[in-house]
Design a protein around this motif. Structure first.
Motif, PDB file in Angstrom:
ATOM      1  N   CYS A  24      27.631   9.497  59.990  1.00 45.61           N
ATOM      2  CA  CYS A  24      26.603   9.051  59.043  1.00 45.61           C
ATOM      3  C   CYS A  24      26.514  10.004  57.857  1.00 45.61           C
ATOM      4  N   ASN A  25      26.638  11.293  58.109  1.00 42.82           N
ATOM      5  CA  ASN A  25      26.587  12.256  57.017  1.00 42.82           C
ATOM      6  C   ASN A  25      27.735  12.039  56.040  1.00 42.82           C
ATOM      7  N   LYS A  26      28.923  11.742  56.577  1.00 42.13           N
ATOM      8  CA  LYS A  26      30.069  11.466  55.709  1.00 42.13           C
ATOM      9  C   LYS A  26      29.806  10.236  54.857  1.00 42.13           C
ATOM     10  N   LEU A  27      29.310   9.179  55.473  1.00 36.55           N
ATOM     11  CA  LEU A  27      29.042   7.943  54.740  1.00 36.55           C
ATOM     12  C   LEU A  27      27.919   8.132  53.732  1.00 36.55           C
ATOM     13  N   ALA A  28      26.967   9.000  54.084  1.00 40.24           N
ATOM     14  CA  ALA A  28      25.826   9.215  53.197  1.00 40.24           C
ATOM     15  C   ALA A  28      26.240   9.803  51.864  1.00 40.24           C
ATOM     16  N   GLY A  29      27.382  10.483  51.835  1.00 43.08           N
ATOM     17  CA  GLY A  29      27.833  11.090  50.589  1.00 43.08           C
ATOM     18  C   GLY A  29      28.598  10.158  49.676  1.00 43.08           C
ATOM     19  N   ILE A  30      28.793   8.905  50.107  1.00 38.98           N
ATOM     20  CA  ILE A  30      29.539   7.950  49.290  1.00 38.98           C
ATOM     21  C   ILE A  30      28.559   6.978  48.643  1.00 38.98           C
ATOM     22  N   PRO A  31      28.527   6.874  47.329  1.00 35.38           N
ATOM     23  CA  PRO A  31      27.620   5.933  46.669  1.00 35.38           C
ATOM     24  C   PRO A  31      27.847   4.509  47.177  1.00 35.38           C
ATOM     25  N   LEU A  32      26.765   3.755  47.308  1.00 34.01           N
ATOM     26  CA  LEU A  32      26.867   2.399  47.847  1.00 34.01           C
ATOM     27  C   LEU A  32      27.843   1.536  47.045  1.00 34.01           C
ATOM     28  N   HIS A  33      27.829   1.684  45.721  1.00 33.07           N
ATOM     29  CA  HIS A  33      28.710   0.831  44.914  1.00 33.07           C
ATOM     30  C   HIS A  33      30.180   1.161  45.172  1.00 33.07           C
ATOM     31  N   ASP A  34      30.435   2.384  45.664  1.00 32.65           N
ATOM     32  CA  ASP A  34      31.800   2.810  45.945  1.00 32.65           C
ATOM     33  C   ASP A  34      32.224   2.434  47.367  1.00 32.65           C
TER      34      ASP A  34
END
Length: 238
Positions: A24-34
């Protein structure tokens, strides 16, 4: 179909609620649009999956796992946990479909190992640009540019590569032994996803249960595959 619904928007997917959960932490660092464009499917043994994985079951002990790819060219990927998806206002089946749609833009290398003079064809399909290639088996007709009403024989040595023999007539089944021998030869060099061969039809991998008996390859396929054989014999007769 928009991946992200009309609910609350954020600049990046929040990791709130599971601060110690590394995926989740990894995914949290990726902007939603990306994140939308990074979704892909990776073929994975079911035995390696966690209970919170988002998958499409392929059969034969394999599944297509939903992942978010790292930056282009790095080849890294992060499994998307099911408990993370409500933040996107989207259900797992929609995300799996979006990942498969994204793959239509990916490059794959296609090598023909047989098929000259109109004979049976054996193809090797490999992912390019650091993106996984094996899950493209789910869109095999598009990849090969041909209709496959009888499906195909398939071997899955890795999550980036698969072998395929389109089934158009009974003659194509003559490449089954070379197909199994090829993947078992790779298994002698290192781990493979499966040493078996499969009948791909309707998006599922039906194991042919290849076994060496008295020094020869023998197969113990499903009743569904056995029912295909008379149809192929009739096609050959015409």
């Amino acid at each position: 179909m928009a991946l992200f619904g009309r609910g609350k928007r954020h600049g990046a997917a929040s990791g709130e609620g599971c601060p110690d959960h590394k995926p989740c932490n990894k995914l949290a660092g990726i902007p939603l649009h990306d994140l939308d464009s990074r979704l892909r499917l990776v073929v994975t043994p079911i035995a390696d999956l966690g209970s919170d994985s988002i998958t499409a079951q392929l059969g034969g002990g394999l599944a297509a796992l939903l992942v978010a790819m790292d930056l282009p060219g790095t080849g890294g990927a992060h499994a998307v946990p099911a408990h993370f998806t409500p933040r996107w206002n989207s259900a797992p089946p929609d995300l799996l479909a979006r990942a498969l749609g994204n793959m239509e833009r990916d490059r794959v290398a296609i090598e023909a190992l047989a098929g000259g003079n109109g004979g049976p064809a054996l193809y090797v399909v490999t992912g390019q640009d650091g993106l996984p290639g094996a899950a493209h088996v789910l869109r095999l007709e598009q990849v090969l540019g041909q209709r496959l009403p009888h499906g195909a024989l398939v071997a899955m040595p890795s999550n980036n590569r698969f072998y395929a023999v389109p089934i158009h007539s009974g003659d194509d089944l003559g490449l089954l032994d070379p197909l199994v021998s090829a993947v078992r030869g790779l298994a002698e060099q290192g781990p493979v996803l499966s040493q078996d061969a499969f009948w791909l039809h309707d998006g599922q991998l039906d194991p042919l249960n290849a076994t060496v008996k008295n020094g020869e390859l023998r197969y113990f396929p499903s009743d569904a595959f056995k029912q295909l054989l008379p149809q192929l014999r009739r096609d050959n007769a015409h």
